[in-house]
Design an enzyme around this catalytic site. Sequence first.
Site, PDB file in Angstrom:
ATOM      1  N   HIS A   1       0.867  -1.243  -0.008  1.00 30.30           N
ATOM      2  CA  HIS A   1       0.110  -0.083  -0.195  1.00 30.30           C
ATOM      3  C   HIS A   1       0.889   1.628   0.051  1.00 30.30           C
ATOM      4  CE1 HIS A   1      -3.101  -2.384   1.603  1.00 30.30           C
ATOM      5  NE2 HIS A   1      -3.161  -2.425   0.552  1.00 30.30           N
TER       6      HIS A   1
ATOM      7  N   GLU B   1       1.336   3.429   3.090  1.00 38.57           N
ATOM      8  CA  GLU B   1       2.381   2.699   4.283  1.00 38.57           C
ATOM      9  C   GLU B   1       3.900   3.007   4.186  1.00 38.57           C
ATOM     10  OE1 GLU B   1      -2.031   0.468   4.530  1.00 38.57           O
ATOM     11  OE2 GLU B   1       0.226  -0.312   4.925  1.00 38.57           O
TER      12      GLU B   1
ATOM     13  N   HIS C   1       3.261  -3.144   7.375  1.00 34.32           N
ATOM     14  CA  HIS C   1       2.190  -2.418   6.484  1.00 34.32           C
ATOM     15  C   HIS C   1       1.555  -1.355   7.450  1.00 34.32           C
ATOM     16  CE1 HIS C   1      -0.659  -4.373   3.282  1.00 34.32           C
ATOM     17  NE2 HIS C   1      -0.303  -5.791   3.574  1.00 34.32           N
TER      18      HIS C   1
ATOM     19  N   GLU D   1       1.398  -4.345  11.174  1.00 36.68           N
ATOM     20  CA  GLU D   1       0.946  -3.251  11.236  1.00 36.68           C
ATOM     21  C   GLU D   1       1.639  -2.273  12.191  1.00 36.68           C
ATOM     22  OE1 GLU D   1      -1.437  -2.076   9.064  1.00 36.68           O
ATOM     23  OE2 GLU D   1      -2.931  -4.386   8.456  1.00 36.68           O
TER      24      GLU D   1
END
EC number: 3.4.17.24
Length: 1129
Positions: A783, A786, A880, A965
């Site tokens: 992504h 990110e 991420h 994350e």
Amino acid sequence: MTASSTGLEVLLSNLQKAADVESTLNILNVLDELLSTGTDRRIFYMISKGGSEALLSALINIGTTFNPNYTVLLPVLHLLAKVGHRDHCIGMKAEEAGAVLLTLNLLKHNVKHARRAAALLWVIQVFSSSVSTAKLIGENGGLDAIYHLIPQYTTKHLTTIQAAIHAFAALLCTKTHITFAVSKGYISGLLQLYEDWHNKDNQHVALSICQALLCCFHKAAKSTIGRQAFVTQGGIKVLYQTTQKCMRIKGLETLVEPSVQLMRKCLPKTPVPLKSDHSVYTFPLPTPPRPHEMNMAPDDTSEESDLEKDFEESNNSRDYDDDLETDVNKLRLRPEPDRPKALFSQYSHLCPELLHDFQELDLSSDPDESSTASSDEEAVLLNSYSARSTRRERTRSTASGDSSTSYDCSHSDTVMSTQRSTQAPAQIHDYPSHRSILSTSPGFRTTMSEAMRESPPGQRGDEQDGDEEGVGESHCCTMIDSLLERHGACILYHQPKLYCAAAARTKSIPGFNILAFPDFWGHLPPPKHEPMAPRRPNIQRLKVLEDVQRFLNSADIINKVVFDLEDSSLQCPSDSLRFFSKFECGNLRKAIQVRRFEYDLVLNADANCSQHMQWFYFEVSNMVADIPYRFNIINCEKGNSQFNYGMQPVLYSVKEALEGGPHWTRAGEEICYFRNSFSPTQGRKRTTFYTLTFTITFKHKEDVCYLAYHYPYTYSSLKAHLKVLQKSVDPAKVFFQQQILCSTLAGNSCPMVTITARPASRGWKDLHQLRNRPCIMLTARVHPAESNASWVMKGTLEFLCSNDVVAQGLREAFIFKIIPMLNPDGVINGMSRCNLNCEDLNRQWCKPDPELSPTIYHTKGLLYYLNSIGRTPLVFCDYHGHSRKKNVFLYGCSIKETLWQSGSPVDTVRLKEDPGYRTISKTLDRIAPAFSFNSCNYLVEKSRSATARVVVWREMGVLRSYTMESTFNGCDQGIYKSLQTGTRELQEMGVKFCHSLLSLVKDMTILYSNRLIHHINLDHNILDHKSHNCFEDDEPPCVEEIEYSTYCPKLKGSDLDSAVDGNINSVDEEEGNEGKCQQDCVSQSPQSTTKGLLFHQQSREAPFEALSEKRNTYNSVSIANGQITSSGF
Ligand SMILES: [Zn+2]
């Protein structure tokens, strides 16, 4: 105590029989007494025993008589209001009993009787909680009847007026009723009333009347026609002015929030100031875009929030548990590969460590890794780049045509600026290499201008790469050299010239030829930790009021476009800020000056599509020092943001960098994120935009600054960084090889790195050990927004290449396969979520398209290959960033946990599952300060079935398959609590992730490792991790509403109760006392006015004595003192 609960039923049944006035009154007295103490539970119990029906039938019995006895009817109505308010089915029950129209008729006959009217209005309000009942009332003239009970400003009968306004509000629950109210001028009438109350009610006695009126407006504002009427009748102005007053007066504070929400909701929809929502950047795809991106289909209801739509909105919050995969077969069985097995072997070359014969070990010479690297990855040094560079730019002239305008940075000989490209809009067929350069002096600018004059736009071509280049090139190099020499910071792993060289080969859609200074110059983490920004109380309120002013005083608004990605000829006024974003990772589409020091900023959608606005990165210059500039990014799409919870954007000052502080720092004050009134330009389905607003006070005048969503990390940075890393490793110890996994849609190479320890010798044993090391696969940046994932990956890569003893141990234990950037095209073009095909690449893993999602297709291919040769990775982790949570945490996959959480009936006891999937997160919780075990979860959601984590787990059988994350904000636990994370902490996380892998070495048969454990404090719990439920949202609801569509002030049950009780106890509105005002009556003792008091004060004080005395009335029902209250309920 069945006798007692039977008692209640007998009471209810006697109530319906309504034998005589006295006994009915007594029953009502008892019931009211029972219900008015304790909690709502008693009322719910009574409802379950048919309480509503009994009261309704009493109402029918008494109300249908020729001359209803109000002495009995009033307490029935009062009780019905209290009970009905808690009965979800009261509307339906009332309709079945035939009580709805009866009540309305009684109201029409009692308009002169304030107390009766109030009681009837409460009942109507309660009935109208059902839309069909409200419709029935509306069809029978209810709206007119009730509206006419609301008089102009008066100090009399306040309770009745309030009841009427609430009943009226309750009826505004259908579009028809709102339309009717608008057409009859009722909305403007109520607005007039609201203003009157504010002007005349200097004692503020009628706060509740104003609240009731706001409630009406909120109900009306649920429909477009209601909002329009509100606006055209000057509602926003009235609210704005009254709110100003309310904020100053303490008692009126409660009116502010509903007023602000209402203004926000009613501000007329304004299209985002763009010709089209579609991205400025388009890329010709090999195959036409798939239908799902054709979200441009006109949406005829795009007006938004018709009531029906509003209701949908509030109802479609999906139950999380519904999303859990409960199909055991889907959880356990491995699907067939998505391609023929014959295609697997093509990936063998991506395992050079298995093929390499390490002959150089015999020769004992320095091995040259680069000899095996792909030619594309060969050194692209500044010189070779320079020779190819073209002039595609010229100085953007100011209005006066003075092209030598410079930004004085107080270094007389080091004037910074950035060249602006005047290239024609992105040429679809032309993806020139990134022949970028950083302009650094007026002299250079002049050269550029001259070059431009020779080759005006439209006539540029490759043949222009001609003679004049030498001059500018050498000049440019000299300037950069001297700048770097004088001011360049020593940043580990960063070499500006190498960055230039890498950037020159980067292919972007618009053909970027400018470098953003921070990427070129480099970044050092600031020396100090940066705490989260405190949220100023009521900040959103202040910002919304400023926005409302724009609507009210539109003449004062400048509204001048000062930057437009689509219009490079735009002349920027000399006294406004200058913006620029046409560089790698840049994202700013348009800037509009709205006030002297305030700008609306519009972000560019992901290439080839019209969505996913989140990431921003742009240059700003021509500022005045020490002035707060307000920036509003007006087309954000996410429903909430960490910007509401202490997060700040990041700022880089060129001036500071040249003074020795090349830092991205957290910056900005008065930050908040809320839903705004902008709408898409065309009939796109999505109709909700959010504003991110923040205020920056620049330290230096005429600086050149950069602002970004998060610390930028470009594709060129990665390329340059890998180059430096490759040079940095000790080839005698480290096997480091960079290869190309594949080429992206736009023709950029997707690098893959293999890192492991070089074998000690070419001996069979050493080679055998090497070739049997388990594989760890790490990926990141699928992504594009990110960027934090890239900084974590940077930490991982640098650590794995280092001389650290743990790193050495890990290299000896594992083979690392790292794909640091899965979505180069997205990153380069400043996108937020997708690839050039407008798809979320992390939803393509089930069956990735080789042409459209090559990086995923080939990463999966490599995994298939490893699988096929029995070398399935021990760990897979995809890095991420998380925009809505704090801390760093892992998502993994567990069959048992998923089945448990979903409440599946499958017997999980007999299911075998290796609990090893928790080892890494448990270890990280102990060693990584930013990590939070409690935020991790291991549930397999259906909606995530096509993500890397789930597919690698399910299809490849990797037990330890994770998404890691990292927060964009900071931590709420541990030693970093209340601090925002910087690149240092992100990189540290990348290191700690490597450390955690040692916990896997422990249970393997490999010899080393135990000696390493003490290096990372595995068993020392130094961190104070707070525990919280991972299934809940990390954040409490925001102090101020982000959304306005669901906001509506509600009349609480307790408020209705006290209003009803007030009606019981007061006499002011008793017939014959109409002339008296309430305040007069308040001073009277309730005991002194027994006339009309239906529930006598005396009996309220001693109900059970009263009951005992009247025991005979209830025939055989035995109710002993106190018993009835203590049981059954
Ligand atoms: Zn992500």
